[in-house]
Scaffold this active site. Structure first.
Site, PDB file in Angstrom:
ATOM      1  N   HIS A  20       0.858  -1.194   0.000  1.00  0.00           N
ATOM      2  CA  HIS A  20       0.000   0.000   0.000  1.00  0.00           C
ATOM      3  C   HIS A  20       0.889   1.237   0.000  1.00  0.00           C
ATOM      4  O   HIS A  20       1.936   1.261   0.622  1.00  0.00           O
ATOM      5  CB  HIS A  20      -0.869  -0.018   1.268  1.00  0.00           C
ATOM      6  N   ASP A  60     -14.847   2.454   7.421  1.00  0.00           N
ATOM      7  CA  ASP A  60     -13.735   3.356   7.084  1.00  0.00           C
ATOM      8  C   ASP A  60     -14.117   4.243   5.899  1.00  0.00           C
ATOM      9  O   ASP A  60     -13.794   5.423   5.868  1.00  0.00           O
ATOM     10  CB  ASP A  60     -12.468   2.562   6.768  1.00  0.00           C
ATOM     11  N   ARG A  97     -13.933  12.697   6.958  1.00  0.00           N
ATOM     12  CA  ARG A  97     -12.631  13.292   7.290  1.00  0.00           C
ATOM     13  C   ARG A  97     -12.162  14.222   6.183  1.00  0.00           C
ATOM     14  O   ARG A  97     -11.584  15.288   6.441  1.00  0.00           O
ATOM     15  CB  ARG A  97     -11.579  12.181   7.507  1.00  0.00           C
ATOM     16  N   SER A 138      -7.221   3.517   9.590  1.00  0.00           N
ATOM     17  CA  SER A 138      -7.934   3.456   8.309  1.00  0.00           C
ATOM     18  C   SER A 138      -7.216   2.508   7.342  1.00  0.00           C
ATOM     19  O   SER A 138      -7.818   1.578   6.782  1.00  0.00           O
ATOM     20  CB  SER A 138      -8.002   4.880   7.728  1.00  0.00           C
ATOM     21  N   LYS A 141      -8.142  -1.850   6.328  1.00  0.00           N
ATOM     22  CA  LYS A 141      -8.401  -2.352   4.969  1.00  0.00           C
ATOM     23  C   LYS A 141      -7.387  -3.426   4.586  1.00  0.00           C
ATOM     24  O   LYS A 141      -7.718  -4.420   3.950  1.00  0.00           O
ATOM     25  CB  LYS A 141      -8.361  -1.192   3.966  1.00  0.00           C
TER      26      LYS A 141
HETATM   27  N1  URA Z   1      -5.428   6.513   2.868  1.00  0.00           N
HETATM   28  C1  URA Z   1      -6.380   5.837   3.539  1.00  0.00           C
HETATM   29  O1  URA Z   1      -6.876   4.821   3.064  1.00  0.00           O
HETATM   30  N2  URA Z   1      -6.758   6.295   4.737  1.00  0.00           N
HETATM   31  C2  URA Z   1      -6.260   7.407   5.291  1.00  0.00           C
HETATM   32  O2  URA Z   1      -6.650   7.762   6.373  1.00  0.00           O
HETATM   33  C3  URA Z   1      -5.269   8.107   4.575  1.00  0.00           C
HETATM   34  C4  URA Z   1      -4.862   7.638   3.357  1.00  0.00           C
END
Ligand code: URA
Length: 408
Positions: A81, A160, A167, A182, A186
């Site tokens: 990621h 999320d 957010r 967050s 995932k």
């Molecule tokens: N990417 C995400 O998936 N979540 C965040 O909070 C920031 C970047």
């Protein structure tokens, strides 16, 4: 009472798992209102969270949806990621590399928002490329050819998704505990055995300082330990765009050149080598040098590029139809000297103004537009040399390039 939980966090006190669960699940059910959630998120931004609170929140996010079981795949799976950057096409490059070396890749990627692009948008610039595969198609493809890249299913950490949208419009994106829970929720729900995170730092990134990037790294590693998953991080620079191209189909073209071994040493090829070899180390338990040799070999033998083509074909993409805008304007160097910096954030803003990115999730994007750098940091230029190509459909107001390219 909901307001008591907000007040507790405002005063910097620790919230229990139960309090967080009531608040966040209440939000998902519609009992907690946007204004109450915004208030709590802002209190979290200001007061921070303890490790216990972060583990609790990550669990609440994960439990809001499904968790994939990848145990049917042979080999150690490693997910990757990036916290998001400008010109970041590393996923397009490193996933076929590692898949061509036998590491199974089931990658769920997102769309771009703001100045940072998303892998799914880049892949969709290939005409016909499908990102809406069913669960059966995903599982079938990864077993069949060892690689699949698809949009994130709505069933993974749905809470999320809802919180992230809030957010984004309440100035609460940059909280390190919120970013950590967050992203990690995932990644853990996506089921890989191990996780590699590329944390970007610089003017084109979520985080501006190395200190903050290190805090995020520590937290993500701790969350991984809590879930018995090995997490490694690489902190990489995002003051300068990654590679030469920004914009969806332009980035696919550049990714293909890297996979074909046509690109020389630059910030993109170096980062891809680092990330891909780290994934190989994590999956196969070999040394870093052995992994680097394997990555270089799979590129130079053509296997990595063949795996990319296999991926594109499997998802119905027609790579021969990939196109970039025919309208091109070239920006010239305004003085002679050495390029000291190229501002990632300003070129990110220009690419959005061209239509290559979106400011809200509802915006549509133009796959063929974007920017191609013709020089990199450290290059010497003569006044009048070509610096940048702008691929456009409708030319926006152009910025002051003397502020973007620092030539001394
Ligand atoms: N990417 C995400 O998936 N979540 C965040 O909070 C920031 C970047």
């Amino acid at each position: 009472m909901i307001v008591d939980i907000i007040n507790k966090k405002r005063l910097g006190q620790e919230l229990s798992y139960h309090e967080l669960d009531v608040f966040f699940n209440g939000y998902l059910d519609g009992k907690v209102k946007d204004y109450q959630m915004s208030s709590l998120l802002m209190a979290i931004c200001i007061q921070g969270m303890t490790d216990e609170e972060i583990f609790s929140l990550t669990k609440i996010f994960i439990d809001s949806g499904d968790t994939l079981d990848l145990s049917f795949l042979s080999g150690v799976t490693v997910d990757k990621h990036s916290t998001g950057g400008i010109g970041d096409k590393t996923t397009l490059i490193i996933t076929p590399i590692v898949a061509s070396l036998g590491v199974p890749v089931l990658k769920m990627s997102g769309r771009g928002l703001g100045y940072t692009g998303g892998t799914i948008d880049k892949l969709e610039s290939i005409p016909g490329f499908r990102i809406d595969l069913s669960d059966e198609e995903v599982m079938h493809q990864v077993e069949d050819i060892g690689i699949v890249i698809t949009g994130q299913t709505a069933s993974l950490a749905p809470m999320d998704k809802k919180i992230y949208a809030l957010r984004d419009v309440t100035g609460t994106v940059s909280s390190i505990p919120l970013i950590a829970s967050s992203i990690m929720s995932k990644k853990i729900a996506a089921g890989a055995d191990k996780i590699l995170i590329d944390i970007k730092v610089g003017n084109g990134a979520l985080l501006q300082t190395r200190e903050d990037a290190e805090k995020l790294s520590d937290l993500m590693i701790k969350i991984g330990k809590f879930y018995q998953k090995e997490v490694r991080t690489i902190i990489s620079d995002m003051n300068v765009p990654l590679g030469f191209c920004i914009g969806n189909s332009l980035e696919v073209v550049e990714a293909i050149k890297v996979l074909q071994g046509q690109e020389q040493d630059n910030n993109l090829t170096r980062l891809c080598l680092d990330l891909a070899s780290e994934m190989i180390c994590m999956s196969k338990g070999v040394s870093k040098q052995e992994a680097i040799d394997m990555v270089l070999d799979t590129i130079h033998s053509g296997r990595a590029y063949q795996k990319f083509l296999e991926l594109v074909r499997a998802q119905n993409g027609k790579i021969d139809l990939l196109s970039t805008s025919k309208k091109v304007k070239t920006i010239k160097a305004f003085r002679s000297g050495v390029i000291e910096s190229i501002s990632a954030i300003d070129l990110g803003k220009l690419s959005v103004a061209l239509g290559a990115g979106r400011m809200t999730m509802e915006d549509t994007i133009d796959y063929g537009v974007g920017l191609e750098l013709l020089k990199q940091v450290g290059d010497s230029v003569q006044k009048g040399d070509d610096l940048l190509k702008i691929y456009y459909k409708k030319m926006p107001n152009l910025p002051d390039f003397e502020q973007i390219f620092l030539i001394k």
